[in-house]
Design an enzyme around this catalytic site. Structure first.
Site, PDB file in Angstrom:
ATOM      1  N   SER A 127       0.868  -1.109  -0.060  1.00  0.00           N
ATOM      2  CA  SER A 127      -0.134  -0.095  -0.157  1.00  0.00           C
ATOM      3  C   SER A 127       0.649   1.256   0.070  1.00  0.00           C
ATOM      4  O   SER A 127       2.072   1.217   0.577  1.00  0.00           O
ATOM      5  CB  SER A 127      -1.028  -0.018   1.286  1.00  0.00           C
ATOM      6  OG  SER A 127      -1.533   1.225   1.541  1.00  0.00           O
ATOM      7  N   TYR A 140      -2.069  -0.038  10.691  1.00  0.00           N
ATOM      8  CA  TYR A 140      -2.278  -0.800   9.382  1.00  0.00           C
ATOM      9  C   TYR A 140      -0.925  -0.319   8.508  1.00  0.00           C
ATOM     10  O   TYR A 140      -0.383  -1.060   7.864  1.00  0.00           O
ATOM     11  CB  TYR A 140      -3.608  -0.258   8.667  1.00  0.00           C
ATOM     12  CG  TYR A 140      -3.636  -0.681   7.310  1.00  0.00           C
ATOM     13  CD1 TYR A 140      -4.040  -2.019   6.702  1.00  0.00           C
ATOM     14  CD2 TYR A 140      -3.304   0.304   6.283  1.00  0.00           C
ATOM     15  CE1 TYR A 140      -4.160  -2.325   5.484  1.00  0.00           C
ATOM     16  CE2 TYR A 140      -3.426   0.012   4.865  1.00  0.00           C
ATOM     17  CZ  TYR A 140      -3.838  -1.355   4.595  1.00  0.00           C
ATOM     18  OH  TYR A 140      -3.829  -1.715   3.307  1.00  0.00           O
TER      19      TYR A 140
END
Length: 257
Positions: A127, A140
């Site tokens: 990501s 995260y």
């Protein structure tokens, strides 16, 4: 010979789009998913990626049946958002286990086979938050940064055996990942406002097919690069190399808060 690919998190979203595109390109596809896949176009085995024994069994079974594993895509994962201090400890632990530890374990398991056969590609869905930690997504972002570091290190270990490890860094993608995200306790309006904003960006994001194209393209290269990004935020990656961290943190805050 028919090339073989294993994809975790293959029952929906980016994983499913990637599986279908590999099928179109003539690969023998094996999926792994926690939930049963209702389709019959490829074999999808039910397993939690946190179950290392089961994952080892699946990888060994595929290798025994096919005699090779050409590509392994670490794609399974979930989101966790909210202030870290208001997040349940068990959710943080589960996030790291699913998003990072399982990637390391699966990479070790399949990497050993690829090292022996002396070819293969391991692609880790990462990501942009690996490079740009997002507000109220501390845990995260940390798991994705961990994937980036893990990939670079293992790549150097396996490259002499013609095994290439790479990451794909998507921007905002429109999938059920958004609705499945776990949220910590929200006691501050600014936290809620920020989460509404990044969820809006995700719902307006690119199709998972676009990410799948990048993954498959990477897998089909003879010597794939260590990292590739997908989406409109590529400019941020360039800026990340030349701008001070303080300014980048301010910029990300302006975008997401």
């Amino acid at each position: 010979m028919e090339k073989v690919v294993i994809i975790t998190g293959a029952s929906s979203g980016i994983g499913l789009a990637t599986a279908k595109l590999f099928l179109q390109k003539g690969y023998k596809v094996y999926g792994v998913a926690r939930n049963e896949y209702k389709g019959n176009d490829f074999k999808c085995l039910v397993s939690d990626v946190n179950d290392a024994d089961k994952m080892e069994e699946i990888i060994d079974e595929v290798y025994t049946l096919e005699g090779r594993i050409d590509v392994f895509v670490n794609n399974a994962g979930f989101g966790l958002a909210g202030e870290l201090v208001e997040t349940k400890v068990k959710d943080i632990q589960n996030l790291f286990s699913t998003n990072l530890t399982s990637v390391a374990v699966n990479t070790a398991l399949v990497g050993k086979i690829m090292k022996q056969q002396r070819f293969g590609k391991i692609i880790n869905t990462c990501s942009l938050s690996a490079l740009f930690p997002l507000p109220y997504q501390a845990a995260y972002s940390a798991t994705k940064a961990g994937i980036e570091v893990l990939t670079r290190t293992v790549r150097s270990e396996l490259k002499p055996y013609n095994v290439y490890v790479s990451t794909v860094l998507p921007g905002d993608v429109k999938t059920n990942f958004t609705d499945a995200r776990i949220k910590g306790k929200i006691e501050d309006k600014k936290v809620d406002k920020s989460m509404q904003k990044f969820e809006k960006y995700e719902r307006q994001g690119m199709s998972p097919d676009k990410v799948a194209k990048k993954i498959v393209k990477l897998a089909r290269k003879k010597k794939p690069q260590p990292r590739t990004s997908v989406g409109a935020l590529k400019l941020l990656i360039i800026l990340q190399k030349i701008l001070p961290i303080r300014f980048l943190d301010w910029l990300i805050k302006k975008i997401y808060c």
